[in-house]
Design a protein around this motif. Structure first.
Motif: not given
Length: 318
Positions: A64-65, A98-99
């Motif tokens: 999803k990332d 996360q990013s």
């Protein structure tokens, strides 16, 4: 801006260097121009979607990332609202799991960034976040190592392990390190008082006794922890079956064993930066790649034969 992206799970071959939109600055965040990254086992685990349960966090069927990577060091390009302690133009390092950090510009929460020491290279500080934080929190936060105590560090030549040896020595502990025979001299150079070569002595039969046992390699059994130490910290595991076998024993024993995932925070990052500035710990860079070869770097780290860290450089002058 350029970034390494992934749209499906697989090996380093699924990574693509693409032009993507520059991140939009958000409240509480820093926009950082990336000068260097480092590779971690977490990168190839996330890339391959293994172990499978991790997909419930990172995407069940597809990631999803889009952007991979965690560790970075660079210069602050912009500062979001409600951020204190950071200014445009400052040199920073941190974690952006996360990013995604394998990109020219990373958007990272200010809470997971630290200040680089003066006159320390971006490549050096990019090697620190995940491995350094894991080692620090294993020893201090969870292991609660005290001056004068003895510690056994299994897997002492790798990314986390080589930091753990140095941190433990900086805290005044007596360090016994476990590594392969070929890495004995390297681990001694880090400050280990004693070194056990696992390919010459069976660690599962070792009779030593220590205040703290830290396993960064992930092959110690629950009985090993109990036999060797007064308390233990499990950092890694070799297989899901191994992790489950250890954790299933924990509720039925009074032996204090902790399994944790490191949590990035400015306080701990700045402590590590201070230790580096004071010369008490030094990241060992085993291999350096240009950013164009980030997939190759991930493949190399997956072989699990690295002494210290592998870094990747985006800007030539570091």
């Amino acid at each position: 801006m350029k970034a390494f992206t992934k749209t499906k799970y697989g090996g380093p071959e699924v990574l693509r260097l693409e032009e993507v939109k520059k991140p939009t600055l958000k409240e509480g965040h820093l926009l950082v121009k990336v000068y260097a990254n480092s590779a971690n086992p977490a990168d190839w685990h996330i890339l391959r979607g293994k172990p499978f349960f991790a997909r419930f966090t990172f995407g069940l069927f597809n990631p999803k990332d889009k952007i991979l990577g965690a560790d970075f060091a660079g210069i602050v390009e912009a500062v979001g609202k409600n951020v204190s302690g950071f200014k445009v133009g400052e040199r920073v390092f941190g974690e952006a799991l996360q990013s995604g950090a394998f990109t020219e510009f990373v958007l990272a929460s200010a809470a997971v960034c630290g200040h680089m020491p003066a006159e320390t290279g971006f490549d050096v500080m990019a090697a620190v976040p995940i491995a350094g934080l894991t080692a620090w929190q294993a020893i201090v936060t969870h292991g609660k190592l005290q001056k004068g105590e003895s510690v056994l560090i299994n897997g002492s030549s790798g990314g986390v392990g080589h930091f753990a040896v140095q941190i433990a020595k900086a805290l005044g502990a007596e360090v016994t390190a476990v590594c392969s025979n070929r890495n004995i001299d390297f681990v001694k150079s880090l400050g280990a008082d004693k070194v056990l070569a696992y390919d010459m002595e069976n660690i599962h039969e070792h009779k030593g006794k220590y205040d703290l046992v830290i396993d960064t390699h992930g092959n110690l059994t629950f009985n090993d922890y109990k036999r060797l130490g007064k308390r233990g910290v499990m950092v890694g595991f070799t297989t899901m079956g191994h992790m489950i076998s250890v954790l299933l024993r924990r509720p039925f024993s009074k032996f204090p064993l902790t399994l944790f995932t490191a949590e990035a925070n400015t306080k701990d990052l700045n402590i590590l930066a201070t230790l580096i500035q004071e010369g008490k710990i030094q990241p060992h860079i085993f291999k350096t790649y240009p950013y164009q070869e980030i997939p190759k770097a991930i493949g190399y780290i997956e072989c699990m034969r690295t002494k210290g860290k592998v870094v990747m450089v985006w800007v030539g002058e570091i």
